[in-house]
Design a protein around this motif. Structure first.
Motif, PDB file in Angstrom:
ATOM      1  N   ASN A  50       0.064  -6.682  15.662  1.00  0.00           N
ATOM      2  CA  ASN A  50      -0.864  -7.996  15.870  1.00  0.00           C
ATOM      3  C   ASN A  50      -1.812  -7.963  14.901  1.00  0.00           C
ATOM      4  O   ASN A  50      -2.732  -8.435  15.026  1.00  0.00           O
ATOM      5  CB  ASN A  50      -1.140  -8.021  17.283  1.00  0.00           C
ATOM      6  N   GLN A  51      -1.322  -7.768  13.460  1.00  0.00           N
ATOM      7  CA  GLN A  51      -2.377  -7.635  12.249  1.00  0.00           C
ATOM      8  C   GLN A  51      -1.589  -8.205  11.302  1.00  0.00           C
ATOM      9  O   GLN A  51      -0.275  -8.352  11.212  1.00  0.00           O
ATOM     10  CB  GLN A  51      -2.725  -6.201  11.964  1.00  0.00           C
ATOM     11  N   ASP A  52      -2.281  -8.822  10.250  1.00  0.00           N
ATOM     12  CA  ASP A  52      -1.815  -9.126   8.823  1.00  0.00           C
ATOM     13  C   ASP A  52      -1.632  -7.983   7.999  1.00  0.00           C
ATOM     14  O   ASP A  52      -2.511  -7.083   7.749  1.00  0.00           O
ATOM     15  CB  ASP A  52      -2.847 -10.274   8.302  1.00  0.00           C
ATOM     16  N   PHE A  53      -0.330  -7.944   7.318  1.00  0.00           N
ATOM     17  CA  PHE A  53       0.093  -6.916   6.228  1.00  0.00           C
ATOM     18  C   PHE A  53       0.370  -7.201   5.198  1.00  0.00           C
ATOM     19  O   PHE A  53       0.901  -8.365   4.941  1.00  0.00           O
ATOM     20  CB  PHE A  53       0.991  -5.953   7.028  1.00  0.00           C
ATOM     21  N   VAL A  54       0.430  -6.537   4.177  1.00  0.00           N
ATOM     22  CA  VAL A  54       0.873  -6.840   2.580  1.00  0.00           C
ATOM     23  C   VAL A  54       1.551  -5.818   2.379  1.00  0.00           C
ATOM     24  O   VAL A  54       1.599  -4.611   2.428  1.00  0.00           O
ATOM     25  CB  VAL A  54      -0.587  -6.762   1.696  1.00  0.00           C
TER      26      VAL A  54
END
Length: 225
Positions: A50-54
């Motif tokens: 539930n996080q934004d990843f690259v």
């Protein structure tokens, strides 16, 4: 003659293109699969944590089942890079986010203590040695490293020679660090210090028997070159 020359050029171009295509496929797979797995990895991580990843540095492993792998980081912790990829045995996606976060937590908490007690060290390492509860990596929550892992701590003091004059001082420094780790409830899997002429190596089963600084001397050994 012109026709034969053109034919040779065409054959050469086809062979060259085929070789380049194989090289690209060997290292990167197909362009469409690379794009697809980059998207799959990103979706997997964002759904799990539930996080934004690259996703970055995606690669293809031809020799291990034709699997895709990449390095990624959370936008919340851009300094923590971790591996994500296909597991060829389970045919599932695995990631090392928990491991790298615990490594990051441990280094941030313990490194300043080591730097304070051993300012003349050449280098030091704080590494995750083992998981106390491996199943935790399946969850989205990343608990504090103290509750989950044992650590391997190593300090390089190779410019310092242990002598009769400084032996007690160095034992007190080692014990002071062990005490600080006890106070923080850190699980130590291995503790080591290397000097110019000696090493200090204490395993997890032996650490509990170090109750005062003089006990440290028991684990001093001559350095074997």
């Amino acid at each position: 003659m012109g026709f034969l020359k053109s034919k040779k050029i065409l054959v050469f171009a086809v062979v060259l293109f085929s070789i380049m295509g194989f090289i690209f496929y060997f290292f990167y797979g197909t362009p469409w699969d690379m794009i697809a797995y980059k998207s799959k990895f990103e979706t997997y991580l964002e759904d799990k944590y539930n996080q934004d990843f690259v996703i970055k540095e995606i690669s293809y492993d031809f020799l291990h089942g034709g699997t895709y792998h990449a390095y990624a980081f959370s936008k919340n912790y851009p300094e923590v890079t971790f591996h994500i990829g296909q597991n060829p045995k389970l045919n599932e996606i695995d990631d090392a986010y928990h491991y790298e976060m615990w490594r990051y937590q441990a280094k941030n908490e313990i490194s300043p203590i080591i730097e304070d007690i051993f300012p003349n060290r050449i280098n030091h390492a704080v590494e995750v040695k083992d998981f106390i509860a491996p199943h935790v990596t399946e969850n989205s929550n990343v608990p504090n490293f103290r509750d989950i892992v044992t650590l391997e701590i190593g300090i390089a003091m190779n410019h310092t020679k242990i002598t009769k004059e400084n032996e007690e001082t160095e034992m007190k420094k080692a014990f002071r660090l062990l005490e600080a780790l006890y106070e923080k409830d850190v699980n130590i899997g291995h503790f080591g210090i290397s000097y110019k002429n000696k090493t200090l190596q204490i395993n997890s089963s032996e650490i509990k028997s170090v109750n005062e600084y003089v006990d440290v001397k028991k684990w001093f050994n001559d350095y074997e070159k």
